[in-house]
Motif scaffolding. Structure first.
Motif, PDB file in Angstrom:
ATOM      1  N   UNK A   1      26.695  86.555  44.800  1.00  0.00           N
ATOM      2  CA  UNK A   1      26.189  87.600  43.910  1.00  0.00           C
ATOM      3  C   UNK A   1      24.968  88.257  44.539  1.00  0.00           C
ATOM      4  N   UNK A   2      25.076  89.565  44.744  1.00  0.00           N
ATOM      5  CA  UNK A   2      23.980  90.341  45.324  1.00  0.00           C
ATOM      6  C   UNK A   2      23.427  91.277  44.251  1.00  0.00           C
ATOM      7  N   UNK A   3      22.132  91.178  44.014  1.00  0.00           N
ATOM      8  CA  UNK A   3      21.463  92.003  43.001  1.00  0.00           C
ATOM      9  C   UNK A   3      20.461  92.916  43.695  1.00  0.00           C
ATOM     10  N   UNK A   4      20.905  94.041  44.243  1.00  0.00           N
ATOM     11  CA  UNK A   4      20.008  94.877  45.045  1.00  0.00           C
ATOM     12  C   UNK A   4      19.040  95.723  44.237  1.00  0.00           C
ATOM     13  N   UNK A   5      19.320  95.946  42.961  1.00  0.00           N
ATOM     14  CA  UNK A   5      18.504  96.894  42.195  1.00  0.00           C
ATOM     15  C   UNK A   5      18.218  96.366  40.799  1.00  0.00           C
ATOM     16  N   UNK A   6      17.685  95.170  40.723  1.00  0.00           N
ATOM     17  CA  UNK A   6      17.277  94.640  39.427  1.00  0.00           C
ATOM     18  C   UNK A   6      18.450  94.280  38.544  1.00  0.00           C
ATOM     19  N   UNK A   7      18.808  95.154  37.622  1.00  0.00           N
ATOM     20  CA  UNK A   7      19.829  94.825  36.643  1.00  0.00           C
ATOM     21  C   UNK A   7      21.241  94.979  37.195  1.00  0.00           C
ATOM     22  N   UNK A   8      21.405  95.654  38.325  1.00  0.00           N
ATOM     23  CA  UNK A   8      22.733  95.890  38.894  1.00  0.00           C
ATOM     24  C   UNK A   8      23.103  94.762  39.850  1.00  0.00           C
ATOM     25  N   UNK A   9      24.384  94.348  39.847  1.00  0.00           N
ATOM     26  CA  UNK A   9      24.808  93.307  40.772  1.00  0.00           C
ATOM     27  C   UNK A   9      26.238  93.577  41.263  1.00  0.00           C
ATOM     28  N   UNK A  10      26.539  93.002  42.418  1.00  0.00           N
ATOM     29  CA  UNK A  10      27.868  93.057  43.033  1.00  0.00           C
ATOM     30  C   UNK A  10      28.247  91.624  43.387  1.00  0.00           C
ATOM     31  N   UNK A  11      29.497  91.242  43.078  1.00  0.00           N
ATOM     32  CA  UNK A  11      29.909  89.865  43.332  1.00  0.00           C
ATOM     33  C   UNK A  11      31.325  89.801  43.910  1.00  0.00           C
ATOM     34  N   UNK A  12      31.483  89.643  45.221  1.00  0.00           N
ATOM     35  CA  UNK A  12      32.793  89.306  45.784  1.00  0.00           C
ATOM     36  C   UNK A  12      33.096  87.840  45.499  1.00  0.00           C
ATOM     37  N   UNK A  13      34.360  87.538  45.212  1.00  0.00           N
ATOM     38  CA  UNK A  13      34.702  86.151  44.896  1.00  0.00           C
ATOM     39  C   UNK A  13      36.097  85.817  45.400  1.00  0.00           C
ATOM     40  N   UNK A  14      36.299  84.526  45.650  1.00  0.00           N
ATOM     41  CA  UNK A  14      37.570  84.018  46.159  1.00  0.00           C
ATOM     42  C   UNK A  14      37.931  82.776  45.350  1.00  0.00           C
ATOM     43  N   UNK A  15      39.158  82.763  44.797  1.00  0.00           N
ATOM     44  CA  UNK A  15      39.602  81.653  43.958  1.00  0.00           C
ATOM     45  C   UNK A  15      40.913  81.086  44.494  1.00  0.00           C
ATOM     46  N   UNK A  16      40.963  79.776  44.610  1.00  0.00           N
ATOM     47  CA  UNK A  16      42.180  79.083  45.016  1.00  0.00           C
ATOM     48  C   UNK A  16      42.673  78.246  43.843  1.00  0.00           C
ATOM     49  N   UNK A  17      43.946  78.399  43.466  1.00  0.00           N
ATOM     50  CA  UNK A  17      44.535  77.671  42.341  1.00  0.00           C
ATOM     51  C   UNK A  17      45.855  77.062  42.799  1.00  0.00           C
ATOM     52  N   UNK A  18      46.029  75.783  42.550  1.00  0.00           N
ATOM     53  CA  UNK A  18      47.284  75.118  42.917  1.00  0.00           C
ATOM     54  C   UNK A  18      47.730  74.199  41.787  1.00  0.00           C
ATOM     55  N   UNK A  19      48.958  74.419  41.312  1.00  0.00           N
ATOM     56  CA  UNK A  19      49.552  73.519  40.337  1.00  0.00           C
ATOM     57  C   UNK A  19      49.910  72.207  41.030  1.00  0.00           C
ATOM     58  N   UNK A  20      49.562  71.089  40.387  1.00  0.00           N
ATOM     59  CA  UNK A  20      49.741  69.789  41.031  1.00  0.00           C
ATOM     60  C   UNK A  20      51.017  69.072  40.593  1.00  0.00           C
ATOM     61  N   UNK A  21      51.388  69.234  39.341  1.00  0.00           N
ATOM     62  CA  UNK A  21      52.554  68.526  38.831  1.00  0.00           C
ATOM     63  C   UNK A  21      53.841  69.172  39.359  1.00  0.00           C
ATOM     64  N   UNK A  22      54.799  68.358  39.791  1.00  0.00           N
ATOM     65  CA  UNK A  22      56.037  68.869  40.380  1.00  0.00           C
ATOM     66  C   UNK A  22      56.840  69.712  39.402  1.00  0.00           C
ATOM     67  N   UNK A  23      56.940  69.266  38.150  1.00  0.00           N
ATOM     68  CA  UNK A  23      57.715  70.021  37.166  1.00  0.00           C
ATOM     69  C   UNK A  23      57.070  71.367  36.863  1.00  0.00           C
ATOM     70  N   UNK A  24      55.750  71.395  36.797  1.00  0.00           N
ATOM     71  CA  UNK A  24      55.053  72.652  36.537  1.00  0.00           C
ATOM     72  C   UNK A  24      55.201  73.602  37.722  1.00  0.00           C
ATOM     73  N   UNK A  25      55.167  73.078  38.914  1.00  0.00           N
ATOM     74  CA  UNK A  25      55.344  73.926  40.102  1.00  0.00           C
ATOM     75  C   UNK A  25      56.720  74.574  40.106  1.00  0.00           C
ATOM     76  N   UNK A  26      57.734  73.807  39.722  1.00  0.00           N
ATOM     77  CA  UNK A  26      59.091  74.365  39.677  1.00  0.00           C
ATOM     78  C   UNK A  26      59.224  75.442  38.601  1.00  0.00           C
ATOM     79  N   UNK A  27      58.432  75.317  37.548  1.00  0.00           N
ATOM     80  CA  UNK A  27      58.542  76.263  36.437  1.00  0.00           C
ATOM     81  C   UNK A  27      57.714  77.528  36.646  1.00  0.00           C
ATOM     82  N   UNK A  28      56.874  77.546  37.683  1.00  0.00           N
ATOM     83  CA  UNK A  28      55.968  78.673  37.895  1.00  0.00           C
ATOM     84  C   UNK A  28      56.447  79.551  39.046  1.00  0.00           C
ATOM     85  N   UNK A  29      56.287  80.857  38.894  1.00  0.00           N
ATOM     86  CA  UNK A  29      56.631  81.802  39.959  1.00  0.00           C
ATOM     87  C   UNK A  29      55.615  81.717  41.101  1.00  0.00           C
ATOM     88  N   UNK A  30      54.355  81.423  40.753  1.00  0.00           N
ATOM     89  CA  UNK A  30      53.291  81.336  41.759  1.00  0.00           C
ATOM     90  C   UNK A  30      52.590  79.983  41.610  1.00  0.00           C
TER      91      UNK A  30
END
Length: 320
Positions: A263-292
């Motif tokens: 999070x970069x706050x260059x001008x007081x109240x204004x901010x910019x936030x690049x973010x990266x999220x990794x999500x992985x279903x662990x259960x085998x049955x749930x993985x089979x039921x999910x498109x992603x």
């Protein structure tokens, strides 16, 4: 009343009881590390027991004066804190390559998520919406909208939140509308490291459907205008939750998530936030039921935070 609904009510009541039982913490300004440094009164034992009565009286008078000064200082401090108590208002637009909610992909491509919240003296009101973009059957539609009311109480190194979130899926009749009770507990382990536990129970459309999560959040300050957030969580779903959202009636460790954000706050109240999220279903049955079953989501959030330094929400419910 169904047993699952009773358990949901008991869970929420437990969170409210914990909040009610913890003393309120008054501070003049929030600490960026999430902890408030408080000075304790000094106690000085008598160094000599042979003082005469006059000296004792003088000491007593001095102590009384010191107590009066301390009371005056405390009154001034409390007055300053009261006068400086203001509503923290935040509005944000978050562009992400996919919408993941409770570990479930709710879009095939990019989304734009406007959200806003107001916090005052522990009370929080928030609104969120998900707009689907790109080549998607729901492109141009708001596929999910929610409103949240909650309350936060700090006690020593603990922070306890209890909230209710009302959720609407306007174009997905299989989900319709629902509401969740949430109890979140975080423990400050160090200056920048916290352990977080969340309990979520559906109380309207799928009463008793439960999702729990536990993880670690590390949020160091890199510079005065630059903050880092690293977190990882594991989610656990009941058979009712997985039957409702995956059509698989199994109790399982649903997923693991990891997040990195700057999070970069260059001008007081204004901010910019690049973010990266990794999500992985662990259960085998749930993985089979999910498109992603495995997702890597890239995003960029921009926003403003009024009456306070940027405090982008890091509740587990925002990440899972």
């Amino acid at each position: 009343m169904p047993g699952s609904l009773q358990r949901a009510i008991v869970l929420f009541a437990f969170g409210l009881l914990v909040i009610a039982a913890t003393p309120a913490r008054t501070h003049a300004a929030p600490s960026r590390s999430g902890a408030t440094k408080r000075q304790q009164p000094s106690v000085h034992p008598d160094e000599s027991g042979d003082d005469d009565d006059d000296d004792d009286d003088d000491d007593d008078d001095d102590d009384d004066d010191d107590d009066d000064d301390a009371d005056d200082d405390a009154s001034k401090a409390n007055g300053a804190a009261s006068s400086s108590a203001q509503a923290l208002r935040e509005a944000e637009l978050d562009f992400s390559s996919r919408f993941i909610w409770h570990g479930i992909p709710f879009s095939n491509g990019p989304v734009l998520q406007p959200n806003a919240d107001v916090k005052y003296d522990g009370l929080m009101l928030a609104a969120f919406a998900n707009l689907v973009l790109g080549d998607d059957p729901d492109s141009g539609r708001f596929t999910m909208m929610s409103a949240t009311i909650g309350y936060t109480r700090d006690w020593k190194r603990f922070t306890v939140d209890a909230a209710f979130e009302g959720i609407i899926f306007p174009h997905w009749p299989q989900y319709s509308r629902t509401g969740e009770l949430q109890v979140n507990i975080s423990l400050l382990l160090g200056a920048r490291l916290s352990a977080v536990v969340q309990q979520t129970v559906d109380v309207i459309n799928h009463p008793g459907a439960y999702l729990g999560a536990a993880g670690l959040l590390y949020a160091p300050e890199l510079r005065d205008d630059l903050d880092l957030e690293l977190s990882t969580y594991a989610g656990f779903g009941s058979s009712g939750f997985n039957a409702a959202y995956f059509d698989v009636a199994t109790t399982a460790w649903n997923d693991v998530t990891a997040r990195a954000a700057v999070t970069w706050s260059p001008a007081g109240i204004f901010y910019v936030q690049p973010h990266l999220d990794f999500v992985r279903l662990m259960d085998t049955q749930l993985r089979r039921a999910s498109v992603h079953p495995t997702d890597l989501v890239v995003g960029l959030a921009v926003g403003v935070s009024v009456d306070g330094r940027h405090v982008h929400r890091t509740r587990v419910s925002d990440r899972l």
